[in-house]
Design an enzyme around this catalytic site. Structure first.
Site, PDB file in Angstrom:
ATOM      1  N   ASP A 118      76.353  36.934  73.542  1.00 60.02           N
ATOM      2  CA  ASP A 118      77.181  35.882  72.935  1.00 60.02           C
ATOM      3  C   ASP A 118      78.559  35.812  73.604  1.00 60.02           C
ATOM      4  OD1 ASP A 118      75.608  34.603  70.976  1.00 60.02           O
ATOM      5  OD2 ASP A 118      75.850  36.287  69.589  1.00 60.02           O
ATOM      6  N   LYS A 131      65.578  31.178  67.954  1.00 55.22           N
ATOM      7  CA  LYS A 131      65.846  31.988  69.152  1.00 55.22           C
ATOM      8  C   LYS A 131      64.597  32.755  69.572  1.00 55.22           C
ATOM      9  CE  LYS A 131      70.732  32.308  68.037  1.00 55.22           C
ATOM     10  NZ  LYS A 131      71.752  33.014  67.261  1.00 55.22           N
ATOM     11  N   GLN A 166      73.302  38.366  64.309  1.00 50.50           N
ATOM     12  CA  GLN A 166      73.458  37.029  63.750  1.00 50.50           C
ATOM     13  C   GLN A 166      74.685  36.968  62.836  1.00 50.50           C
ATOM     14  OE1 GLN A 166      71.572  34.338  64.651  1.00 50.50           O
ATOM     15  NE2 GLN A 166      73.028  33.135  63.457  1.00 50.50           N
TER      16      GLN A 166
END
Ligand SMILES: NC(=O)c1ccc[n+]([C@@H]2O[C@H](COP(=O)([O-])OP(=O)(O)OC[C@H]3O[C@@H](n4cnc5c(N)ncnc54)[C@H](OP(=O)(O)O)[C@@H]3O)[C@@H](O)[C@H]2O)c1
Length: 312
Positions: free
Chosen positions: A125, A58, A102
């Site tokens: 997200d 990322k 994460q």
């Protein structure tokens, strides 16, 4: 697992991701021209190698696209309060537009509670309860990346979805459940008759066999076999499990002999998922800049929500 060759048309995700990333790069350029550097922050707790690897991917992609990518690493011994404090700091930082915590976090920590501390506007997200609620209500907001990727992949490859029978195998929070909400929305690239099956439906093949579009979202290697697929159907493999570095997909490759179109074993939904994260991030930055600067920054530039034209 069989390795039989496929007769189905392949639906790769790479070209879809490229197209999305062009839109992202345009958004980044517009923001930078207005003096705003979009920033996607990442938070990693503990030493899990796979998670550290995802973060590196990322960050590399963020740098290539012109994002700043501040990173916070907490030790595996961090408390829930430590994690909440980091998230609260990133919420308060006006230079940070998107935050990824994460997943998974080490045992003993509660990911869902940490997510609830995150500012929903920075939730790239799309997993915060507020954003899942927006999705359920059809309101503009960041859409979870893998479901958004599946919709984009089908649209890119010209697979009609509206009015068709879609069956999703799995009702997990990351993929199956939000995808079902998304594809049932009243939009040209959705608008489907969606059925969701799971372990509570032991005879689920009865449903998948009639699906015009079948999406595997179970995370059980090889669970979808050719006799579960309607001849000529479109099969999308979303669920995967890893054995070390080896990727084990839900969809047995031999399904390619029965399906009319199918995502490849590698390079299907995955690359589009990553692209969607950056699309959510650039939209979060544009939205924040727009709010801060009273609409002076953003032209249309791809900032419209997926839900029918309202800007998110
Ligand atoms: N390709 C990508 O980029 C990407 C990105 C994110 C996630 N994923 C993958 O997507 C998959 C789903 O993740 P998730 O978090 O949404 O789901 P999840 O929480 O792992 O849940 C799995 C779902 O599959 C169902 N299921 C499992 N075994 C089954 C069986 N034998 N028969 C019928 N249903 C079964 C479960 O049913 P119950 O609800 O009844 O338990 C559950 O609804 C995972 O494999 C994940 O790795 C892929």
């Amino acid at each position: 697992m069989s390795t039989t060759s496929t007769t189905a048309r392949l639906l790769p995700g790479g070209p879809v991701a490229e197209q999305v990333l062009v839109e992202v790069a345009e958004g980044v350029a517009a923001l930078r021209a207005a003096g705003v550097t979009p920033a996607l922050a990442t938070v990693l707790v503990g030493d899990d190698e796979a998670s550290a690897g995802y973060i590196r991917i990322k960050q590399r992609q963020a740098a290539e696209l012109g994002f700043a990518s501040p990173h916070v690493r907490l030790p595996g011994s961090a408390s829930q309060a430590d994690l909440h404090a980091v998230v609260a700091d990133l919420n308060a930082d006006r230079g940070v537009h998107g935050v990824v915590v994460q997943h998974p976090v080490p045992g003993g920590l509660d990911y869902d509670r940490a997510l609830q501390v995150l500012d929903p506007e920075k939730d790239v997200d799309g997993m915060h309860p507020v954003n899942v609620g927006r999705l359920a209500l059809g309101l503009p907001g960041p859409v979870p990346c893998t479901p958004a990727g599946v919709e984009a992949l089908l649209a890119f490859h010209g697979v009609p979805v509206a009015g068709r029978e879609v069956v999703v195998l799995g009702r997990g929070a990351t993929l199956g459940r939000p995808l079902a909400l998304l594809l049932a929305q009243k939009r040209p690239t959705a608008n489907a008759a969606v059925t969701v099956v799971h372990t509570g439906v032991p005879d689920w093949p009865r449903y998948t066999r009639r699906a015009e579009i079948l999406v595997a979202a179970a995370g059980v290697p090889g669970i979808v076999r050719p006799d579960h697929v309607r001849p000529g159907a479109v099969v999308v493999g979303g669920g995967v499990r890893y054995a070390g570095r080896r990727l084990l997909p839900d969809v047995d490759p031999s399904c390619g002999r029965v399906a009319g179109a199918i995502t490849p074993r590698v390079g299907g939904v995955g690359p589009v998922t990553v692209a969607m994260l950056f699309r959510n991030a650039v939209r979060a930055a544009a939205r924040s800049a727009e709010v801060d600067q009273e609409g002076s920054v953003v032209g249309d530039g791809g900032q419209r929500g997926l839900h029918g034209g309202d800007r998110w």
